[in-house]
Design a protein around this motif. Structure first.
Motif, PDB file in Angstrom:
ATOM      1  N   ALA A  64      38.247 -58.545  52.648  1.00  0.00           N
ATOM      2  CA  ALA A  64      39.414 -59.347  53.019  1.00  0.00           C
ATOM      3  C   ALA A  64      39.145 -60.833  52.797  1.00  0.00           C
ATOM      4  O   ALA A  64      39.999 -61.562  52.292  1.00  0.00           O
ATOM      5  N   THR A  65      37.952 -61.280  53.157  1.00  0.00           N
ATOM      6  CA  THR A  65      37.604 -62.689  52.948  1.00  0.00           C
ATOM      7  C   THR A  65      37.535 -63.006  51.460  1.00  0.00           C
ATOM      8  O   THR A  65      38.044 -64.051  51.010  1.00  0.00           O
ATOM      9  N   LEU A  66      36.936 -62.123  50.673  1.00  0.00           N
ATOM     10  CA  LEU A  66      36.883 -62.347  49.225  1.00  0.00           C
ATOM     11  C   LEU A  66      38.280 -62.362  48.606  1.00  0.00           C
ATOM     12  O   LEU A  66      38.572 -63.187  47.736  1.00  0.00           O
ATOM     13  N   ALA A  67      39.141 -61.453  49.036  1.00  0.00           N
ATOM     14  CA  ALA A  67      40.508 -61.419  48.503  1.00  0.00           C
ATOM     15  C   ALA A  67      41.281 -62.678  48.888  1.00  0.00           C
ATOM     16  O   ALA A  67      42.047 -63.220  48.086  1.00  0.00           O
ATOM     17  N   ALA A  68      41.081 -63.151  50.108  1.00  0.00           N
ATOM     18  CA  ALA A  68      41.773 -64.369  50.548  1.00  0.00           C
ATOM     19  C   ALA A  68      41.312 -65.578  49.740  1.00  0.00           C
ATOM     20  O   ALA A  68      42.128 -66.406  49.321  1.00  0.00           O
ATOM     21  N   PHE A  69      39.999 -65.673  49.514  1.00  0.00           N
ATOM     22  CA  PHE A  69      39.498 -66.793  48.706  1.00  0.00           C
ATOM     23  C   PHE A  69      39.883 -66.644  47.237  1.00  0.00           C
ATOM     24  O   PHE A  69      40.018 -67.632  46.526  1.00  0.00           O
ATOM     25  N   ALA A  70      40.057 -65.420  46.774  1.00  0.00           N
ATOM     26  CA  ALA A  70      40.507 -65.214  45.394  1.00  0.00           C
ATOM     27  C   ALA A  70      41.922 -65.748  45.200  1.00  0.00           C
ATOM     28  O   ALA A  70      42.242 -66.292  44.142  1.00  0.00           O
ATOM     29  N   THR A  71      42.777 -65.611  46.221  1.00  0.00           N
ATOM     30  CA  THR A  71      44.127 -66.170  46.099  1.00  0.00           C
ATOM     31  C   THR A  71      44.077 -67.690  46.030  1.00  0.00           C
ATOM     32  O   THR A  71      44.853 -68.305  45.296  1.00  0.00           O
ATOM     33  N   ALA A  72      43.158 -68.306  46.775  1.00  0.00           N
ATOM     34  CA  ALA A  72      43.003 -69.757  46.697  1.00  0.00           C
ATOM     35  C   ALA A  72      42.419 -70.158  45.345  1.00  0.00           C
ATOM     36  O   ALA A  72      42.816 -71.173  44.764  1.00  0.00           O
ATOM     37  N   GLY A  73      41.503 -69.356  44.838  1.00  0.00           N
ATOM     38  CA  GLY A  73      40.893 -69.661  43.542  1.00  0.00           C
ATOM     39  C   GLY A  73      41.866 -69.555  42.385  1.00  0.00           C
ATOM     40  O   GLY A  73      41.752 -70.283  41.397  1.00  0.00           O
ATOM     41  N   ARG A  74      42.832 -68.663  42.507  1.00  0.00           N
ATOM     42  CA  ARG A  74      43.830 -68.529  41.438  1.00  0.00           C
ATOM     43  C   ARG A  74      44.645 -69.804  41.258  1.00  0.00           C
ATOM     44  O   ARG A  74      45.074 -70.112  40.150  1.00  0.00           O
ATOM     45  N   SER A  75      44.856 -70.535  42.328  1.00  0.00           N
ATOM     46  CA  SER A  75      45.623 -71.778  42.199  1.00  0.00           C
ATOM     47  C   SER A  75      44.889 -72.793  41.325  1.00  0.00           C
ATOM     48  O   SER A  75      45.519 -73.564  40.610  1.00  0.00           O
ATOM     49  N   PHE A  76      43.555 -72.800  41.385  1.00  0.00           N
ATOM     50  CA  PHE A  76      42.796 -73.691  40.514  1.00  0.00           C
ATOM     51  C   PHE A  76      42.916 -73.283  39.059  1.00  0.00           C
ATOM     52  O   PHE A  76      42.831 -74.114  38.169  1.00  0.00           O
ATOM     53  N   LEU A  77      43.099 -71.995  38.794  1.00  0.00           N
ATOM     54  CA  LEU A  77      43.261 -71.521  37.423  1.00  0.00           C
ATOM     55  C   LEU A  77      44.670 -71.767  36.907  1.00  0.00           C
ATOM     56  O   LEU A  77      44.864 -72.279  35.806  1.00  0.00           O
ATOM     57  N   PHE A  78      45.659 -71.424  37.709  1.00  0.00           N
ATOM     58  CA  PHE A  78      47.035 -71.454  37.217  1.00  0.00           C
ATOM     59  C   PHE A  78      47.660 -72.840  37.204  1.00  0.00           C
ATOM     60  O   PHE A  78      48.627 -73.060  36.497  1.00  0.00           O
ATOM     61  N   ARG A  79      47.139 -73.785  37.947  1.00  0.00           N
ATOM     62  CA  ARG A  79      47.697 -75.134  37.899  1.00  0.00           C
ATOM     63  C   ARG A  79      47.519 -75.759  36.515  1.00  0.00           C
ATOM     64  O   ARG A  79      48.483 -76.180  35.893  1.00  0.00           O
ATOM     65  N   PRO A  80      46.303 -75.815  35.959  1.00  0.00           N
ATOM     66  CA  PRO A  80      46.198 -76.370  34.604  1.00  0.00           C
ATOM     67  C   PRO A  80      46.830 -75.466  33.552  1.00  0.00           C
ATOM     68  O   PRO A  80      47.363 -75.961  32.558  1.00  0.00           O
TER      69      PRO A  80
END
Length: 112
Positions: A64-80
């Motif tokens: 659950a913690t990894l999945a939650a941080f993965a959603t935050a990490g996706r924002s760093f990918l999809f913004r640029p």
């Protein structure tokens, strides 16, 4: 003909940006970037503290913690990536220099 001296800098009235406008741009950039990174910080904090329990609890605590941080990490990918993909829209919906910012506040449909 005199040789070109690289230490001299000639500017025309149209191409020279006044220092006051430069300070506005720098201040706006600092404020915007700081706000954006503060938003990322809050979201990443909430992902680690709240979202793992709220949305991903059936997965188990570590997953659950990894999945939650993965959603935050996706924002760093999809913004640029979004900026790269939206770049061609500038030629489709051209804006003048004065339209930026004002189009957001006044909901000007001519400048997207």
């Amino acid at each position: 003909m005199a040789p070109h001296d690289p230490t001299t800098h000639e500017t025309t009235g149209r191409s020279a940006t006044p220092r006051r406008e430069q300070r506005k741009v720098v201040a706006g950039t600092i404020i915007g970037t700081s706000t954006e990174w503060y938003d990322f910080f809050l979201y990443a904090s909430a992902a680690g503290l709240v979202f793992n329990h709220l949305f991903f609890e059936p997965m188990g605590p570590q997953a659950a913690t990894l999945a939650a941080f993965a959603t935050a990490g996706r924002s760093f990918l999809f913004r640029p990536l979004g900026a790269f993909l939206a770049r061609p829209l500038v030629s489709v919906f051209p804006c003048t220099r004065q339209d930026h910012g004002a189009g957001i506040v006044t909901r000007n449909t001519d400048c997207i």
